[in-house]
Design a protein around this motif. Structure first.
Motif, PDB file in Angstrom:
ATOM      1  N   SER A 106      39.738  55.395  39.587  1.00 25.96           N
ATOM      2  CA  SER A 106      38.861  55.033  40.825  1.00 25.96           C
ATOM      3  C   SER A 106      38.619  55.996  41.920  1.00 25.96           C
ATOM      4  O   SER A 106      38.148  55.688  42.747  1.00 25.96           O
TER       5      SER A 106
ATOM      6  N   SER B  17      34.415  56.547  42.251  1.00 25.41           N
ATOM      7  CA  SER B  17      33.898  55.316  42.806  1.00 25.41           C
ATOM      8  C   SER B  17      34.351  54.901  44.132  1.00 25.41           C
ATOM      9  O   SER B  17      33.800  54.478  44.913  1.00 25.41           O
TER      10      SER B  17
ATOM     11  N   ARG C  92      32.729  57.580  46.296  1.00 27.53           N
ATOM     12  CA  ARG C  92      31.101  56.836  46.668  1.00 27.53           C
ATOM     13  C   ARG C  92      31.047  55.923  47.634  1.00 27.53           C
ATOM     14  O   ARG C  92      30.587  55.735  48.596  1.00 27.53           O
ATOM     15  N   GLU C  93      32.222  54.766  47.677  1.00 25.87           N
ATOM     16  CA  GLU C  93      32.288  53.624  48.353  1.00 25.87           C
ATOM     17  C   GLU C  93      32.492  54.063  49.742  1.00 25.87           C
ATOM     18  O   GLU C  93      31.921  53.693  50.629  1.00 25.87           O
TER      19      GLU C  93
END
Length: 371
Positions: free
Chosen positions: A333, A336, A339-340
């Motif tokens: 993760s 990702s 990016r979040e």
């Protein structure tokens, strides 16, 4: 105290309706205005219908039943229309607003049917207008009560959803913080442990250095984890905690990476912002930390470059290495999560092969300044 205020208000309302009902009924039921002059029975019905409204929120169905019975008796006895109808409509409204809907509907329909029967007793009131008027006594207040009830329930649901979303966001933030702290610490510890195992037999001195680095890295990771959890646990008071990670503390991160076998070159450019927003500062640090952790875990590179460029209205962060064989594995993760974090601040994020045949993570974070 929460329930005392509405109860007091309903008591005042009942008192005003009682007083107004007596005065208004006296005027409406005078011999010159009514077929049947008002008498003691009429006053008792008017007062009873008004007084029971003091508990309209607590027992709305029972209040509607009592008021409907009083109103029906009043109308059947032939008294002139008067303030008792206000009590009746308020009782219908209260049932629609406060009673369970599966009870409010049948009680209101029963009250409507009961009041309609007085038209049969007094045939001169029977007719289209009479039926419409009596039906309006029920449908109008019921519709108003139902509408306000629906709006209140929607507001409660919206508030509950906002609270749930806030809790979910906080959980995600904490999960990201723990992932970054623990992931980076364990990656560095694993690298040092591998080194210690490799040189333990032939070069015990180097193994001791690696073990000291493991001890230091694990201690720093634990301190940072405690600080993060303390921030979550504290409620209204400042908890003692380590300094919040920021771009100003990259030297510590570079040292830990060097001990783990990855040399980090730091390149700063532009005019540094005197005080970055806390969220931007922390996110920038976490982006660099997670990117270097991925270099340590997956790329096998011995060198990485971190670039921080301060721009008008933002800060550009790049982390690159010269190894193109990047395999982050399955179920990770890291990217990702980065990016979040960046998108949550309204920034831009990319991760992939770089123009110089390496791998690069690039994040642009807005600082709120002029752009």
């Amino acid at each position: 105290m929460k329930h005392a205020r509405p109860l007091f208000g309903d008591g005042v309302l009942a008192a005003l309706l009682t007083l107004g009902g007596v005065v208004g009924t006296t005027f409406a039921g005078s011999p010159s205005r009514a077929e049947v002059p008002i008498d003691v029975r009429g006053y008792v019905l008017v007062v009873t219908a008004a007084v029971v409204l003091a508990v309209r929120r607590r027992w709305p169905q029972a209040v509607l039943a009592v008021v409907a019975l009083c109103t029906w008796s009043y109308l059947v006895l032939g008294y002139a229309y008067g303030p008792i109808l206000i009590s009746f409509m308020l009782a219908v409204y209260s049932a629609a607003r406060h009673a369970p809907l599966n009870r409010a509907v049948p009680y209101s329909l029963a009250a409507l049917a009961m009041t309609l029967t007085h038209l049969l007793v007094h045939s001169h009131r029977l007719g289209l207008f009479g039926v419409v008027d009596v039906s309006a006594w029920v449908f109008v207040p019921f519709s108003l009560g139902f509408a306000l009830r629906t709006r209140r329930e929607m507001a409660v649901r919206a508030r509950a959803e906002a609270i749930r979303q806030s809790v979910d966001d906080e959980r995600l933030r904490v999960a990201q913080e723990v992932h970054d702290i623990v992931g980076h610490g364990l990656a560095a510890i694993k690298m040092q442990a591998d080194v210690a195992l490799h040189v333990l037999a032939k070069k015990p001195d180097q193994a001791e250095v690696a073990l000291e680095a493991i001890s230091r890295t694990s201690s720093e990771a634990l301190d940072e984890l405690r600080a993060t959890l303390a921030m979550v646990r504290r409620a209204g008071t400042e908890a003692e905690r380590s300094p919040v990670p920021s771009l100003a503390r990259l030297d510590e991160l570079r040292r830990r990476m060097a001990e783990a076998g990855v040399y980090v070159r730091l390149e700063n450019s532009g005019e540094p912002v005197a005080a970055l927003p806390v969220a931007v500062d922390l996110t920038g640090y976490r982006i660099i930390q997670e990117s270097l952790t991925n270099v340590l875990r997956h790329s096998g590179a011995e060198q990485a470059t971190v670039g921080i460029r301060y721009e008008p209205g933002g800060v550009l962060i790049t982390v690159s290495n010269t190894v193109t064989d990047y395999s982050p594995g399955e179920g990770g993760s890291g990217i990702s999560g980065m990016r979040e974090r960046v998108l949550a601040l309204g920034g831009e994020f990319t991760a992939g092969p770089s123009p110089d045949d390496g791998f690069e993570v690039r994040a642009r974070l807005p600082t709120g300044g002029p752009s």
